[in-house]
Design a protein around this motif. Structure first.
Motif, mmCIF file in Angstrom:
data_model
loop_
_atom_site.group_PDB
_atom_site.id
_atom_site.type_symbol
_atom_site.label_atom_id
_atom_site.label_comp_id
_atom_site.label_asym_id
_atom_site.label_seq_id
_atom_site.Cartn_x
_atom_site.Cartn_y
_atom_site.Cartn_z
ATOM 1 N N VAL A 149 -17.994 0.836 -8.341
ATOM 2 C CA VAL A 149 -17.198 2.146 -8.652
ATOM 3 C C VAL A 149 -16.724 2.748 -7.297
ATOM 4 N N GLY A 150 -17.722 2.686 -6.208
ATOM 5 C CA GLY A 150 -17.084 3.215 -5.016
ATOM 6 C C GLY A 150 -15.990 2.095 -4.447
ATOM 7 N N ASN A 151 -16.090 1.136 -4.719
ATOM 8 C CA ASN A 151 -15.055 -0.168 -4.061
ATOM 9 C C ASN A 151 -13.736 0.356 -4.999
ATOM 10 N N SER A 152 -13.923 0.563 -6.132
ATOM 11 C CA SER A 152 -12.628 0.879 -7.002
ATOM 12 C C SER A 152 -12.126 2.105 -6.705
ATOM 13 N N VAL A 153 -12.729 3.121 -6.337
ATOM 14 C CA VAL A 153 -12.033 4.299 -5.722
ATOM 15 C C VAL A 153 -11.492 4.127 -4.174
ATOM 16 N N ASN A 154 -12.156 3.275 -3.644
ATOM 17 C CA ASN A 154 -11.660 2.988 -2.195
ATOM 18 C C ASN A 154 -10.254 2.266 -2.342
ATOM 19 N N GLN A 155 -10.221 1.505 -3.544
ATOM 20 C CA GLN A 155 -8.945 0.557 -3.520
ATOM 21 C C GLN A 155 -7.882 1.431 -4.136
ATOM 22 N N GLU A 156 -8.290 2.483 -5.011
ATOM 23 C CA GLU A 156 -7.445 3.295 -5.399
ATOM 24 C C GLU A 156 -6.631 4.328 -4.185
ATOM 25 N N LEU A 157 -7.739 4.720 -3.312
ATOM 26 C CA LEU A 157 -7.036 5.511 -2.398
ATOM 27 C C LEU A 157 -6.146 4.982 -1.322
ATOM 28 N N ALA A 158 -6.552 3.572 -1.121
ATOM 29 C CA ALA A 158 -5.953 2.759 -0.224
ATOM 30 C C ALA A 158 -4.213 2.408 -0.912
ATOM 31 N N LEU A 159 -4.439 2.203 -2.253
ATOM 32 C CA LEU A 159 -3.256 1.684 -2.892
ATOM 33 C C LEU A 159 -2.369 2.838 -2.840
ATOM 34 N N SER A 160 -2.884 4.288 -3.121
ATOM 35 C CA SER A 160 -1.992 5.410 -3.168
ATOM 36 C C SER A 160 -1.414 5.649 -1.659
ATOM 37 N N THR A 161 -2.027 5.360 -0.813
ATOM 38 C CA THR A 161 -1.368 5.418 0.915
ATOM 39 C C THR A 161 -0.171 4.338 0.968
ATOM 40 N N VAL A 162 -0.612 3.152 0.501
ATOM 41 C CA VAL A 162 0.541 1.957 0.913
ATOM 42 C C VAL A 162 1.629 2.380 -0.226
ATOM 43 N N LEU A 163 1.444 2.931 -1.409
ATOM 44 C CA LEU A 163 2.770 3.261 -2.250
ATOM 45 C C LEU A 163 3.372 4.427 -1.643
ATOM 46 N N HIS A 164 2.722 5.266 -0.902
ATOM 47 C CA HIS A 164 3.516 6.651 -0.624
ATOM 48 C C HIS A 164 4.091 6.109 0.640
ATOM 49 N N LEU A 165 3.509 4.971 1.487
ATOM 50 C CA LEU A 165 4.585 4.346 2.486
ATOM 51 C C LEU A 165 5.583 3.815 2.177
ATOM 52 N N LEU A 166 5.637 2.784 1.154
ATOM 53 C CA LEU A 166 6.686 2.223 0.729
ATOM 54 C C LEU A 166 7.674 3.085 0.096
ATOM 55 N N ASN A 167 7.286 4.110 -0.958
ATOM 56 C CA ASN A 167 8.170 4.984 -1.402
ATOM 57 C C ASN A 167 8.936 5.794 -0.274
ATOM 58 N N THR A 168 8.102 6.327 0.786
ATOM 59 C CA THR A 168 8.755 7.193 1.867
ATOM 60 C C THR A 168 9.927 6.249 2.423
ATOM 61 N N GLY A 202 11.701 4.188 0.978
ATOM 62 C CA GLY A 202 13.008 3.472 0.067
ATOM 63 C C GLY A 202 12.808 1.953 0.070
ATOM 64 N N ILE A 203 11.453 1.542 -0.007
ATOM 65 C CA ILE A 203 11.099 -0.028 -0.368
ATOM 66 C C ILE A 203 10.658 -0.077 -1.873
ATOM 67 N N ARG A 204 11.390 -0.927 -2.688
ATOM 68 C CA ARG A 204 11.007 -1.121 -4.118
ATOM 69 C C ARG A 204 9.955 -2.191 -4.150
ATOM 70 N N TYR A 205 8.937 -1.952 -5.055
ATOM 71 C CA TYR A 205 8.007 -2.798 -5.358
ATOM 72 C C TYR A 205 7.526 -3.064 -6.706
ATOM 73 N N ILE A 206 6.883 -3.801 -7.069
ATOM 74 C CA ILE A 206 6.107 -3.882 -8.375
ATOM 75 C C ILE A 206 4.841 -4.294 -8.224
ATOM 76 N N ILE A 207 4.029 -3.409 -9.037
ATOM 77 C CA ILE A 207 2.433 -3.692 -9.014
ATOM 78 C C ILE A 207 2.295 -4.737 -9.894
ATOM 79 N N PHE A 208 1.412 -5.650 -9.709
ATOM 80 C CA PHE A 208 1.061 -6.635 -10.810
ATOM 81 C C PHE A 208 -0.323 -7.110 -10.682
ATOM 82 N N LYS A 209 -0.619 -7.978 -11.622
ATOM 83 C CA LYS A 209 -1.981 -8.550 -11.554
ATOM 84 C C LYS A 209 -3.097 -7.702 -12.024
ATOM 85 N N GLY A 210 -4.030 -7.845 -11.240
ATOM 86 C CA GLY A 210 -5.231 -6.830 -11.541
ATOM 87 C C GLY A 210 -5.257 -5.481 -11.714
ATOM 88 N N THR A 211 -4.503 -4.839 -10.684
ATOM 89 C CA THR A 211 -4.293 -3.346 -10.731
ATOM 90 C C THR A 211 -3.444 -2.818 -12.054
#
Length: 149
Positions: free
Chosen positions: A29-48, A50-59
């Protein structure tokens, strides 16, 4: 998932075993939370930037589990337009995300943030599974609204 099933149905009375399973579950569960936080950081970076992305597979798949923490993942997969590869690399490094040069190649760049590995793909699929369907061409055509990647 095994621990949740055992716990919910009282299938085991071995306290040391249950404690070990509970600890492993809490780490998951702790690993899952850590992954969610890191994903949020990276998505914010990409959005800021203007880089388009698609999240896929396990996420994506984990959102369909009764408890998403039960869908463990080793990494987080994102697809980007090939034209944005160098820009993604620059913005990731600029904020201190580390680059894994050894495991990266032409179509997948690997990065790590707070112990979470990101695979940044420029193709959703790298080779055709069957001779009768050209999956590479299909995904290149439709992933980013007709812009080949």
């Amino acid at each position: 998932m095994f621990y949740i099933t055992v716990q919910d149905h009282n299938l085991c009375s071995d306290e040391p075993l249950l404690n070990n399973m509970a600890q492993a579950f809490m780490l998951t569960v702790g690993n899952s939370v850590n992954q969610e936080l890191a994903l949020s950081t990276v998505l914010h970076l990409l959005n800021t930037n203007g880089i388009r992305y698609i999240i896929f597979k396990g996420t994506v798949l984990r959102e369909y589990y009764p408890d998403k923490e039960l869908r463990t993942m080793g990494d987080i997969d994102l697809a980007i337009d090939k034209a944005d590869k160098d820009r993604v690399h620059k913005v990731m490094l600029d904020v201190g995300v580390s680059y894994d040069e050894v495991d990266s190649h032409a179509e997948v760049s690997n990065y790590e943030l707070n112990g979470v590995t990101f695979e940044i793909h420029t193709r959703v699929i790298s080779n055709n599974l069957f001779d009768t369907v050209d999956y590479i061409r299909i995904f290149q055509r439709f992933v980013f609204k007709g812009r080949a990647s």
